[in-house]
Design an enzyme around this catalytic site. Structure first.
Site, mmCIF file in Angstrom:
data_model
loop_
_atom_site.group_PDB
_atom_site.id
_atom_site.type_symbol
_atom_site.label_atom_id
_atom_site.label_comp_id
_atom_site.label_asym_id
_atom_site.label_seq_id
_atom_site.Cartn_x
_atom_site.Cartn_y
_atom_site.Cartn_z
ATOM 1 N N ASP A 1 -2.874 2.333 -6.061
ATOM 2 C CA ASP A 1 -1.765 2.351 -5.114
ATOM 3 C C ASP A 1 -1.750 1.180 -4.144
ATOM 4 O O ASP A 1 -1.039 1.220 -3.140
ATOM 5 C CB ASP A 1 -1.788 3.662 -4.318
ATOM 6 C CG ASP A 1 -3.054 3.821 -3.487
ATOM 7 O OD1 ASP A 1 -4.070 3.204 -3.837
ATOM 8 O OD2 ASP A 1 -3.026 4.571 -2.496
ATOM 9 N N GLU A 2 -2.478 0.125 -4.442
ATOM 10 C CA GLU A 2 -2.610 -0.960 -3.476
ATOM 11 C C GLU A 2 -2.824 -2.279 -4.195
ATOM 12 O O GLU A 2 -3.568 -2.351 -5.173
ATOM 13 C CB GLU A 2 -3.788 -0.661 -2.542
ATOM 14 C CG GLU A 2 -4.014 -1.673 -1.455
ATOM 15 C CD GLU A 2 -5.228 -1.342 -0.593
ATOM 16 O OE1 GLU A 2 -5.441 -2.057 0.397
ATOM 17 O OE2 GLU A 2 -5.963 -0.386 -0.925
ATOM 18 N N ASP B 1 0.860 -1.180 0.000
ATOM 19 C CA ASP B 1 0.000 0.000 0.000
ATOM 20 C C ASP B 1 0.899 1.232 0.000
ATOM 21 O O ASP B 1 1.684 1.442 0.925
ATOM 22 C CB ASP B 1 -0.907 -0.004 1.233
ATOM 23 C CG ASP B 1 -2.037 1.000 1.136
ATOM 24 O OD1 ASP B 1 -2.147 1.669 0.088
ATOM 25 O OD2 ASP B 1 -2.805 1.118 2.105
#
Length: 394
Positions: free
Chosen positions: A103-104, A9
């Site tokens: 983003d993860e 993350d």
């Protein structure tokens, strides 16, 4: 063989990119989202968070909490560009990647251990390479299942690195407030507090019958999670079987207009993703959860495969209205909508019936250029004033 799962993350991703691209912003409270009556915070830098600024908060509220914050517009094209660099690093260690957002992601690196070494060696490689190529920090959680890997990255933020093993799982889980558990929202947390359960350890050891009285059918699953048990695989199939989006609310939706507005906003997300993948589907599904954990799904088929947002929304809205009218006291703590039944019919046939597709294409282009939500339907505007989205597309 025990699985090796990594959850990565990126830390304050959008804000971190803004601070990297503009050195004058470094070390200052940065809020991604323009000031305005209908604008919300996309991401806040870690310097802004001690003031109470958080994602999905109205930007005017963020300004009140942190008057000296610097507000910058969303640059979605830039964030996607950096996201591609991050995911390229993931692809160097495993093809088993489940992207949750820009983003993860979850990575199943079980088959990669013989080549790279243990899971911590792979985790360090990911952190190092992401930092070298993007200048950004990633928090990395490692465990034998998705629940614990995600928890590990959350607990170690920012710039985190934590591994949870079967031997340490309960020591990590037991002291945590029950609200930190995956799927435990505000309503479930309050229900657990009413019966004296405040920690994950207390949830783990609770009488199952007592739990069922408080939480209904969801109780058994929650207790399994409290024991660190999670069999969900990392889903990395390239071919999408469905595209959906959902949102959970801190305060239950109590009117059909509110629910309809959120459905419109979610339908926009689904439509944009469907068109980005050059797909069209025939089945619209709505997901509706009454407090605390009573979940209903309703489906309808459209006459021809579609990728049009209006078709997805109007079909879902009809399903929502039928459900709403059948409830004695309708309340919603979660709402979602999805499209499935994708086919391979010629595009010219698929889109002839969708008169609104031309405006969808224009909206997609504007949102790609200026950021998601820059252009939205009037039906969705009420969501700018209520609710708190936390979920995502899947």
């Amino acid at each position: 063989m025990q699985r090796a799962i990594i959850h990565v993350d990126m830390d304050a991703f959008y804000a971190a990119i803004e601070q990297r691209d503009d050195p004058a912003l470094r070390g200052k409270p940065v809020v991604v989202g323009e000031l305005g009556r209908r604008s919300v915070v996309s991401t806040a830098s870690y310097e802004a968070r001690p003031y109470g600024v958080r994602s999905a908060m109205p930007t005017l509220e963020a300004k009140r909490l942190c008057p000296h914050a610097i507000f910058v517009p969303v640059r979605m094209a830039r964030y996607r560009e950096v996201s591609e660099q991050v995911f390229a690093v993931f692809g160097e260690v495993t093809p088993e990647i489940e992207g949750l957002s820009l983003d993860e992601a979850f990575l199943d690196v079980t088959a990669s251990l013989r080549l790279f070494g243990d899971v911590e060696t792979i985790g360090r490689y990911l952190k190092r390479e992401i930092r070298a190529r993007t200048g950004l920090d990633a928090s990395v959680g490692m465990a034998h299942n998705k629940l614990l890997a995600k928890l590990a990255s959350e607990l170690s933020k920012p710039d985190g690195f934590l591994r949870v093993t079967p031997e340490t799982a309960q020591a990590v889980l037991d002291p945590l407030p029950v609200g930190r558990m995956w799927t435990v929202g505000k309503v479930a947390e309050a229900a657990l507090h009413r019966i004296g359960i405040r920690t994950v350890g207390e949830l783990r050891g609770a009488d199952p019958r007592r739990l069922a009285q408080a939480l209904g059918n969801h109780a058994a699953q929650l207790q399994r999670l409290a024991r660190g048990l999670d069999e969900r695989p990392v889903e990395s199939d390239v071919e999408e079987k469905s595209i959906s989006a959902e949102t959970t609310f801190e305060t239950d939706l109590a009117t059909f207009d509110q629910a309809s507005a959120w459905l419109a906003r979610l339908a926009e997300r689904v439509g944009e993703r469907v068109r980005a993948h050059d797909l069209a589907g025939r089945t619209v599904t709505v997901k509706l959860r009454k407090p605390p954990f009573e979940t209903h799904t309703r489906q309808a088929r459209v006459p021809a495969p579609t990728d049009a947002t209006d078709t997805i929304y109007q079909t879902g809205r009809a399903l929502l209205r039928d459900w709403w009218n059948a409830q004695e006291r309708p309340r919603l703590r979660l709402i979602g909508i999805g499209l499935s039944g994708f086919g391979a019919e010629p595009q010219s046939v698929l889109f002839d019936a969708d008169e609104g597709r031309e405006k969808d294409v224009v909206a997609d282009a504007i949102n790609r250029r200026f950021g998601g939500g820059s252009l939205t339907r009037g039906a969705a505007l009420k969501t700018r004033r209520s609710g708190s989205p936390d979920g995502g597309a899947s």
